[in-house]
Design a protein around this motif. Structure first.
Motif, PDB file in Angstrom:
ATOM      1  N   CYS B  42       0.821  -1.218   0.000  1.00 45.33           N
ATOM      2  CA  CYS B  42       0.000   0.000   0.000  1.00 45.33           C
ATOM      3  C   CYS B  42       0.849   1.259   0.000  1.00 45.33           C
ATOM      4  CB  CYS B  42      -0.957   0.005   1.182  1.00 45.33           C
ATOM      5  SG  CYS B  42      -0.132   0.164   2.776  1.00 45.33           S
ATOM      6  N   CYS B  47      -1.269  -1.892   5.325  1.00 49.83           N
ATOM      7  CA  CYS B  47      -1.407  -3.325   5.036  1.00 49.83           C
ATOM      8  C   CYS B  47      -0.435  -4.206   5.804  1.00 49.83           C
ATOM      9  CB  CYS B  47      -1.263  -3.595   3.539  1.00 49.83           C
ATOM     10  SG  CYS B  47       0.435  -3.548   2.944  1.00 49.83           S
ATOM     11  N   CYS B  50       5.022  -4.708   4.652  1.00 49.67           N
ATOM     12  CA  CYS B  50       6.394  -4.185   4.586  1.00 49.67           C
ATOM     13  C   CYS B  50       7.066  -4.274   5.948  1.00 49.67           C
ATOM     14  CB  CYS B  50       6.362  -2.735   4.122  1.00 49.67           C
ATOM     15  SG  CYS B  50       5.472  -1.691   5.293  1.00 49.67           S
ATOM     16  N   CYS B  62       7.433   1.148   5.083  1.00 53.02           N
ATOM     17  CA  CYS B  62       7.001   2.051   4.015  1.00 53.02           C
ATOM     18  C   CYS B  62       6.715   3.455   4.517  1.00 53.02           C
ATOM     19  CB  CYS B  62       5.773   1.505   3.291  1.00 53.02           C
ATOM     20  SG  CYS B  62       4.233   1.680   4.217  1.00 53.02           S
TER      21      CYS B  62
HETATM   22  S1  FES Z   1       1.927  -0.917   5.380  1.00 52.08           S
HETATM   23 FE1  FES Z   1       1.392  -1.453   3.336  1.00 52.08          FE
HETATM   24  S2  FES Z   1       3.301  -1.334   2.352  1.00 52.08           S
HETATM   25 FE2  FES Z   1       3.738  -0.632   4.311  1.00 52.08          FE
END
Ligand code: FES
Ligand code: FES
Lengths: 778, 154
Positions: B42, B47, B50, B62
């Protein structure tokens, strides 16, 4: 084999030999592709990107409907780090990116029809630079009147989105005499149901990169249908398809949108960028780009008018389905076919009149997504059943038992159900497991703030493509000198494990352990075009091709083994990597030895398996006939607990059964049921990609909720019923899609049981439940 | 030209990397240090796929600017592949077929490993809580919870 002595070893071989071709069928063999996944190895598209690559970002339309008066890219082009800006002017071939109806340009040129339309792509040294420069692409628009409600869009004076009017496709079912059916009825029940945009949210967005190679281009990407992507890119470039090589990288979820038009977009933009700049270009959608520009599940407006006798027998069902297609046709022209054919639910109804419409609007476009029209159709059909039961004051289960499909009954298109109809067994399994009858009684008289309810939903699901296209598959098997067996196909893996299942079938036929197999990456220059990997069809259709390839290979192996064993060919048995002669089990030769012997004798060991399903025959005017070769059946019971003051609720228990014909790998069947159920619970309870005047309000995972591990029911029980279908290998039917269908109607009906009034639109938010509670008190 | 020099200990090795001010920790790990187990789903912190460990705690790479990782300890799945507990988790994921598309798998494993290494007694509810920040769209979570739970019981 775990054998201590030679005798044990032989007796195990004999035991296994008795299973014959079924050696590994129905066993939970592990998948072949997960070592790299659990190790976090670099196998996905973006992991494989060459170091000198450039990055593309999209300029999407600012308006839902507007003429383009001019596009100026000069400011963007001068931005630091920017290497190129692609627009329609850069397309040497056809500026088109569409599956069935050629209505969608890759880059908008004369006008935009939705806020998901791509106007330009900026290519830069870094994704951040590309993103910043998208703001500098100046597009001169002249806004046009727009229409967002599909019912409005169907009216003759609605703004025209394409030349030929807004109704893209009309599908009909006409069975019996609908008016007579209503006359025979004691009650007529009418309701309207609505469903929402659902986003598939594969955790890996649509992505591809292109590498220029002399007069060719290599594309590596995340997709379901590499051969279709190859053809699409070739069309955009104006090249013969052989100059485009497409390899499907390991794909991080797909769920349908990756079989539709967005993978064409990312691959074509990467290819154009690579050819313009001479460098590799990655077009990897951000989550926001994806949620705006890719296809979603169609919202639907579904009206039901049903005639029923006071004894519960259905006499007539008239259904209208209107799908909001958004600005382009996509694979949605097939989605409406499946929706219309399944619109009445899994019931034997003598008189049927269905109209299904897919309609253009200025919303972002909709298309293929797990279930393919069935989630909307079955939600409405099964909600309607509970409304009918309420009207007749009979138990919803009894109403279903009176009308549901069983061997000898006929579907809405008049297709006769044979012994492979396992719907009654599915119902029995979930009714018993859930203690449905007792709970129903128990929940009749509740007064507290917290109340419970239990509800049921059923489905039938026409297997594989049926009316959606020619259902064929190729599988290559190639044996290396070492004995390793390569399985190659244009069918793709994206998480279900189905391609490992193909190897399991081949292993079973050949009597070779699964770990002798390696699965080659699908490559359009190596593998035959083999139809799309959609409609959950890998096992049912591809499985037959895998079996065919393995049988052909076995025909090459057996004579070699027979010579080595000095045994009659008919008496040679292949089991677990050994060949032996019936009755002389003590003397055996290993698979590797046979392979070596074959190669030394100048016998090459590769085969091509092929299968095409029997043609499905139905009348396009009436829908009557047999649009599908076989059906999967399913039943689910949900039990909910509701707070009567807030409308908040949760699903406590979920019982679900599917008749899958034959579970080749039961563990993976269960995996599909669990995953599909939770995605279906998201659809039922929380997911909505909200469009407001053509703009997506929540194109991110902060405001678009999908279920987390805390949202899943504590208790879920799955049941596998096996009533062999007529075409799948060993009777297998499809399973990946149906599980997403049942949660919405089952939860809806359980809530109805709890609060006394039904919610007729998805998602079922606590606010809607609260409204239902209020209306049932009136 | 990249302008900032940062020092990090990544998977037990001291590294010096030149970064841009707008580079995220995710970009540096993936693009500069070639640690591709770290995925992007995302880019907005929503999400969880990462997720890496920073000074022993799960963080979202991220939304952390690379320069903020200066002088910190980062661990990714690559750094845990030879750890015995991680190997058990990986075997268990395979046994339960808990890696379907596999895109969430590295983050799920790292979060699961962190849980098993920091808490003695974990039940299924605790596992659900611990992984609730990481989305999975394929499995419906059940097989992932079971896979971690099996290791927790050993
Ligand atoms: S929380 Fe979705 S890519 Fe980092
Ligand atoms: S396995 Fe696909 S997202 Fe979890």
């Amino acid at each position: 084999m775990k054998a201590e002595t030679v005798e044990e070893f032989i007796s195990e071989l004999q035991k296994k030999a008795e299973r014959g071709e079924l050696l590994y069928i129905g066993q939970d063999l592990k998948r072949l592709d997960d070592l790299e996944k659990v190790l976090g190895s670099p196998v996905y598209t973006n992991d494989l990107l060459p170091r000198n690559a450039l990055y593309a970002r999209l300029v999407l339309s600012k308006y839902p409907h507007a003429l383009i008066k001019g596009i100026s890219i000069s400011k963007a082009l001068n931005y630091p780090g920017v290497r190129y800006v692609l627009t329609y002017k850069d397309v040497p071939g056809l500026n088109e990116s569409s599956t069935i109806i050629p209505d969608r340009p890759l880059f908008a040129f004369d006008k935009v029809r939705s806020t998901g339309d791509i106007v330009a792509a900026v290519i830069a040294e870094k994704p951040t630079r590309a993103k910043e420069a998208t703001e500098l692409v100046e597009v001169d628009y002249e806004q046009l009147p727009a229409v967002f409600d599909p019912l409005e869009a169907m009216k003759p004076d609605a703004p025209k989105i394409h030349e030929n009017g807004n109704i893209i496709k009309h599908v009909k079912v006409r069975k019996g005499d609908i008016e007579k059916g209503f006359q025979e009825a004691d009650y007529i029940i009418e309701n309207t149901f609505r469903t929402q945009h659902q986003d598939a949210v594969a955790l890996e967005t649509e992505t591809a990169f292109a590498v220029p190679k002399d007069d060719k281009v290599l594309i590596i990407g995340s997709m379901q249908t590499p051969h279709h992507v190859q053809a699409a890119v070739a069309k955009v470039l104006g090249w013969p398809i052989d100059r485009v090589e497409v390899i499907q990288a390991v794909t991080g979820g797909a769920f349908g949108p990756k079989s539709d038009e967005t993978p064409y977009d990312v691959a074509s933009i990467a290819a154009l960028g690579a050819l313009k700049t001479g460098r590799p270009v990655l077009m990897s959608m951000t989550r926001e780009e994806s949620m705006k520009a890719h296809t979603k599940r169609h919202p639907a407006i579904i009206t039901h008018k049903t005639g029923v006798k006071s004894n519960g027998k259905l006499t007539a069902s008239k259904v209208q389905i209107v799908l909001d297609g958004g600005a382009y046709a996509s694979l949605g022209v097939l989605v409406i076919v499946r929706a219309t054919f399944h619109a009445n639910g899994p019931y034997d109804i003598p008189n049927v009149w269905n109209d299904g419409y897919k309609v253009y609007t200025n919303n972002t476009y909709t298309g293929s997504f797990r279930g393919f029209g069935a989630p909307q159709a079955i939600f409405a059909a099964e909600a309607q059943m509970d409304e009918i039961a309420r009207k007749l004051n009979i138990d919803p289960l009894d109403l279903r038992l009176i009308n549901m499909l069983r061997p000898g009954s006929r579907t809405s298109t008049g297709q006769l159900m044979d012994e492979s109809c396992g719907l009654p067994e599915c119902v029995e399994a979930v009714v018993n497991a859930s203690d449905y009858r007792n709970k129903r009684k128990q929940y009749e008289s509740q007064n507290g703030t917290v109340r419970r309810g239990i509800g049921i939903a059923l489905l039938h699901h026409g297997n594989a493509l049926g009316p959606e296209g020619n259902d064929y598959a190729y599988i290559h098997l190639t044996v290396e000198r070492s004995g390793k067996i390569h399985l190659g196909t244009g069918l793709t893996e994206y998480g279900t494990g189905a391609i490992s299942g193909l190897a399991q079938i081949a292993a079973s036929v050949l009597g070779v352990p699964l770990d002798y197999f390696v699965i080659d990456r699908p490559n359009t220059l190596v593998h035959h075009e083999t139809g799309p990997t959609v409609a959950s069809r890998v096992t049912a259709i591809g499985g037959n091709a895998a079996r065919d390839a393995a049988l052909k290979l076995k025909q090459k192996i057996l004579p070699v083994a027979s010579k080595m064993l000095e045994c009659n060919v008919d008496d040679v048995v292949l089991v677990d990597g050994y060949a032996f002669c019936k009755g002389k089990e003590g003397r055996n030769v290993a698979w590797e030895e046979i392979v070596k012997e074959a190669y030394d004798a100048n016998i090459e060991l590769s085969t091509l398996g092929y299968y095409i399903a029997p043609e499905c025959k139905w009348d396009p005017e009436t829908g009557l006939g047999s649009p599908y070769n076989q059906y999967t059946f399913g039943a689910a019971i949900a039990e909910v607990e509701v707070d009567m003051e807030t409308g908040q609720y949760r699903v406590l228990n979920y019982y679900v059964a599917f008749d899958v014909g034959k579970a080749i790998n039961p563990q993976r069947v269960r995996g599909q049921i669990l995953g599909g159920t939770v995605q279906g619970l998201g659809y039922a309870m929380m997911e909505e990609l909200v469009h407001k005047n053509g703009y997506v309000v929540n194109p991110n995972l902060k405001d678009y909720y999908i279920p987390t591990s805390l949202d899943i029911p504590e208790n879920i029980q799955t049941f596998i019923i096996e009533k062999a279908g007529s075409i799948g290998p060993y009777g297998a039917k499809i399973v990946a899609e149906p599980p997403i269908v049942l949660p919405a109607p089952a939860v809806r009906n359980a809530l109805l049981n709890a609060v006394g009034s039904g919610v007729n639109s998805l998602p079922i938010t606590s606010e809607k439940v609260l409204n239902a509670i209020k209306s049932s008190r009136k | 030209m990249k302008s900032l020099l940062i020092k990090m200990n990544v998977n037990g090795v001291d590294r010096e990397v030149l970064v841009d001010p707008d580079d995220r920790l995710l970009d540096v790990l993936r693009d500069e240090l070639n640690l591709k187990s770290v995925k992007e789903g995302c880019g907005t912190g929503d999400c969880g796929i990462c997720t890496v460990l920073m000074d022993g705690k799960p963080v979202l790479s991220c939304i952390i600017p690379a320069f903020q990782a200066n002088n910190h300890k980062i661990v990714t799945l690559e750094g845990l592949n030879s750890d015995p507990t991680m190997q058990k988790i990986q075997q268990s994921f395979r046994k339960y077929q808990a890696a379907q598309c596999g895109f969430c798998t590295p983050a799920m494993e790292v979060v699961g490993w962190h849980l098993l290494n920091t808490e003695k007694k974990v039940d299924k509810n605790r596992i659900k809580e611990a992984i609730s920040g990481v989305l999975c769209r394929c499995t419906g979570y059940y097989d992932i919870v079971d896979a971690v739970y099996e290791v927790a019981q050993q």
